[in-house]
Design an enzyme around this catalytic site. Structure first.
Site, short mmCIF file in Angstrom:
data_model
loop_
_atom_site.label_atom_id
_atom_site.label_comp_id
_atom_site.label_asym_id
_atom_site.label_seq_id
_atom_site.Cartn_x
_atom_site.Cartn_y
_atom_site.Cartn_z
N ASP A 27 35.01 37.26 36.44
CA ASP A 27 35.14 37.20 37.77
C ASP A 27 35.79 35.61 37.91
OD1 ASP A 27 35.37 37.62 40.55
OD2 ASP A 27 33.06 37.18 40.82
N ASN A 75 37.45 47.84 42.78
CA ASN A 75 38.80 47.22 42.65
C ASN A 75 39.94 47.98 43.47
OD1 ASN A 75 38.60 45.62 39.59
ND2 ASN A 75 37.97 44.80 41.49
C1 FPP Z 1 37.59 39.46 39.22
O1 FPP Z 1 38.58 38.24 39.68
C2 FPP Z 1 38.70 40.02 38.09
C3 FPP Z 1 39.01 41.32 38.40
C4 FPP Z 1 39.06 42.02 39.52
C5 FPP Z 1 39.93 41.89 37.27
C6 FPP Z 1 39.76 41.69 35.87
C7 FPP Z 1 41.04 41.89 35.09
C8 FPP Z 1 41.46 41.26 34.11
C9 FPP Z 1 41.01 40.10 33.58
C10 FPP Z 1 42.93 41.97 33.33
C11 FPP Z 1 42.48 43.31 32.92
C12 FPP Z 1 43.80 43.65 32.32
C13 FPP Z 1 43.98 44.48 30.85
C14 FPP Z 1 45.05 44.52 30.33
C15 FPP Z 1 42.56 44.75 30.15
P1 FPP Z 1 38.71 38.18 41.34
O2 FPP Z 1 39.96 38.70 41.66
O3 FPP Z 1 37.51 39.03 41.98
O4 FPP Z 1 38.36 36.50 41.41
P2 FPP Z 1 37.96 35.83 42.76
O5 FPP Z 1 36.58 36.27 42.90
O6 FPP Z 1 38.18 34.52 42.41
O7 FPP Z 1 38.72 36.58 43.88
#
Ligand code: FPP
Length: 240
Positions: A27, A75
């Site tokens: 996250d 998501n």
């Molecule tokens: C949370 O950060 C993360 C995600 C929603 C996606 C995580 C995915 C990846 C790291 C890449 C996956 C790809 C592959 C090829 C496996 P957030 O957007 O919720 O962060 P925030 O809380 O700061 O908004």
């Protein structure tokens, strides 16, 4: 000593209490980007780049399974442009990233409802699964369109179809069948919750939370958590 000056324990210097399975909730990508005045998609790109070094460290430390929460069932409800950018990242990076992990000797598997994804991504997932033509003691499990509650419902239905619903029959019907339960669940980004990740399997997991945003999380911080894990007393509800 690594090139960035941080000391990381080598694979041969293993703790006696190395976790078998670590689940990671990656996250903080969005906030990492916003802090740098970049679009959120840049944070997800930085997040993808961070997967291989962290997972490689875990595998070299003797961990037998790492589960990555790469795309949660929830998501999909983000704004379309963000969902599109996450799906594009999976399209672009899943194969090279997993090929690298397979080359390092890991088996790659997937958890979650892949029917949501377009044909080309489902094909990439199948191709990666077919590249795993070997037995490996180490697994990288990538959770894609995964939700813990729907996994439990699905497993109960499958267990009922095949006979009685018991803990054993449910466990056999989970995506993670055959894997040990996660000993450690790590969540970066400051929130202290599981967010529908490995709900059935995490009954006795040790939870680790850090304010570090996922793109900044590194092997040194994982090493610190694993050392704390080795010091924790796990009783699984019993007295000793
Ligand atoms: C949370 O950060 C993360 C995600 C929603 C996606 C995580 C995915 C990846 C790291 C890449 C996956 C790809 C592959 C090829 C496996 P957030 O957007 O919720 O962060 P925030 O809380 O700061 O908004």
């Amino acid at each position: 000593m690594r090139s960035d000056g941080k000391t990381v324990r080598s694979g041969s210097d293993k703790s006696t209490a190395v976790p078998k399975h670590i689940g990671i909730i990656m996250d903080g990508n969005g906030r990492w980007a916003t802090k740098r005045l970049l679009p959120r998609s840049a944070g997800h790109r930085a997040g993808v780049k961070n997967i291989t070094p962290v997972v490689t460290y875990a595998l070299e430390s003797g961990v037998s399974c790492v589960t990555l929460y790469a795309f949660s069932a929830e998501n999909k409800c983000r704004p379309k442009d963000e969902v599109d950018s996450l799906v594009d990242l999976i399209r672009k990076h899943l194969k090279p990233m997993t090929r690298d992990l397979i080359a390092r000797g890991a088996r790659v598997m997937f958890s979650g409802d892949r029917d949501y994804f377009p044909d080309d991504i489902r094909n990439i997932i199948s191709e990666v699964e077919n590249e795993n033509a070997f037995e490996s003691a180490q697994t990288v499990n990538i959770a894609l369109n995964y939700g813990g509650r729907s996994e439990i419902v699905r497993a109960c239905k499958l267990a009922a179809q095949n006979g009685e619903i018991t803990e054993t029959s449910i466990e056999k019907a989970l995506y993670t069948a055959g894997l040990p339960d996660p000993d450690m669940i790590v969540r970066t980004g400051g929130e202290k919750r599981l967010s529908n990740f490995l709900l059935y399997q995490s009954a006795y997991s040790e939870l680790f939370f850090t304010d570090t945003l996922w793109p900044d999380f590194d092997a040194a911080e994982l090493q610190t958590m694993m050392s704390e894990f080795a010091r924790r007393q796990r009783r699984f509800g019993k007295l000793q």
